[in-house]
Scaffold this active site. Sequence first.
Site, mmCIF file in Angstrom:
data_model
loop_
_atom_site.group_PDB
_atom_site.id
_atom_site.type_symbol
_atom_site.label_atom_id
_atom_site.label_comp_id
_atom_site.label_asym_id
_atom_site.label_seq_id
_atom_site.Cartn_x
_atom_site.Cartn_y
_atom_site.Cartn_z
ATOM 1 N N CYS A 132 53.985 -37.421 55.432
ATOM 2 C CA CYS A 132 54.926 -36.734 54.591
ATOM 3 C C CYS A 132 55.530 -35.467 55.339
ATOM 4 O O CYS A 132 54.914 -34.679 55.447
ATOM 5 C CB CYS A 132 54.001 -36.528 53.255
ATOM 6 S SG CYS A 132 55.151 -35.278 52.073
ATOM 7 N N CYS A 135 55.927 -32.609 52.831
ATOM 8 C CA CYS A 135 54.564 -31.847 52.897
ATOM 9 C C CYS A 135 54.140 -30.941 54.045
ATOM 10 O O CYS A 135 53.742 -29.896 54.066
ATOM 11 C CB CYS A 135 53.370 -32.920 52.403
ATOM 12 S SG CYS A 135 53.635 -34.040 51.159
ATOM 13 N N ASP A 136 54.482 -31.637 55.155
ATOM 14 C CA ASP A 136 53.828 -30.954 56.375
ATOM 15 C C ASP A 136 54.722 -30.704 57.479
ATOM 16 O O ASP A 136 54.245 -30.095 58.640
ATOM 17 C CB ASP A 136 52.875 -32.244 57.013
ATOM 18 C CG ASP A 136 51.658 -32.574 56.147
ATOM 19 O OD1 ASP A 136 51.279 -31.515 55.187
ATOM 20 O OD2 ASP A 136 51.342 -33.778 56.156
#
Length: 309
Positions: A132, A135-136
């Site tokens: 992701c 997300c990251d």
Amino acid sequence: MENVLILGTGCAGLTAAIYTARANLQPLVIEGVQPGGQLTTTSEVENFPGFPEGIDGFELMDRLRKQATRFGTRFESDLIDRVELNGPVKYLHSATKRYETKALIVATGASPRMIGVPGEMEMFGGNGVTTCATCDGAFYRGMEVAVVGGGDSACEEALFLTRFCTKIHLIHRRDELRASGIMAKRVLENPKIQPVWDTVVERVLADGEGRVRGLALKHRITGAASELAVKGVFVAIGHQPNTGPFTGALPLDELGYFITEDQSQVRTKLPGVFVAGDCADHVFRQAITAAGMGCQAAIEAERWLAEHE
């Protein structure tokens, strides 16, 4: 006989549990093979509202579980392999037990497809391998990374990462992208993205601290081996929704995601059956959107039960 039964303990399932428990419906939650869902594999979550310093994914899910328990949610560990959803009572079968419920919320999530090479799972979730970019991605600011895949998802990940990373190596097993034309054009014209054609990943390489230092690659046609130095690996070869037991019982699209009724994210064609989270969402796939769907499903279930007492 349960008032409401919830399948899944990710953000969608636990949010649904909080809402239905506070409505005094005394929900029973069935947790499967990964209690807490995908977020438990994430070492730090920075984009969930209310945590300005970020929070460990496992801790976030543990807090949600405790919150649901506080209001009377019950939990049971089991795997559902067969369902009967027509009629006023819904039956769910595991290998050893049959559950009966008036309303059902399915929040079984989706599992990312992984490459399946040595080192991948050892460094997944906090040590350099992720699925992701949203997300990251910010954790890799100023670094070189790799994205594995050639479809729209991989291209979206690569383009998003150009906001943070100095260079993105897009590794694809073919000699052209499978993505839509406009998406492929954007990727190929971006100076930060370097396609690596006809190439497969053989191994994820670790440094002395067990974090990603690079990839061992193999050219699919020539067989030539090489190493690519990167700090992060974003696997973008798709997701598999966890909807197998519902095949034939609820409408699924060609990818296996639940199909909901028009003008609803959570209602299905079957009265009293609702869905939430990544098993019904292949667009956003975020913790906060899953939580929102869990809230919707819970309120819909509460209203449906009140109308059918």
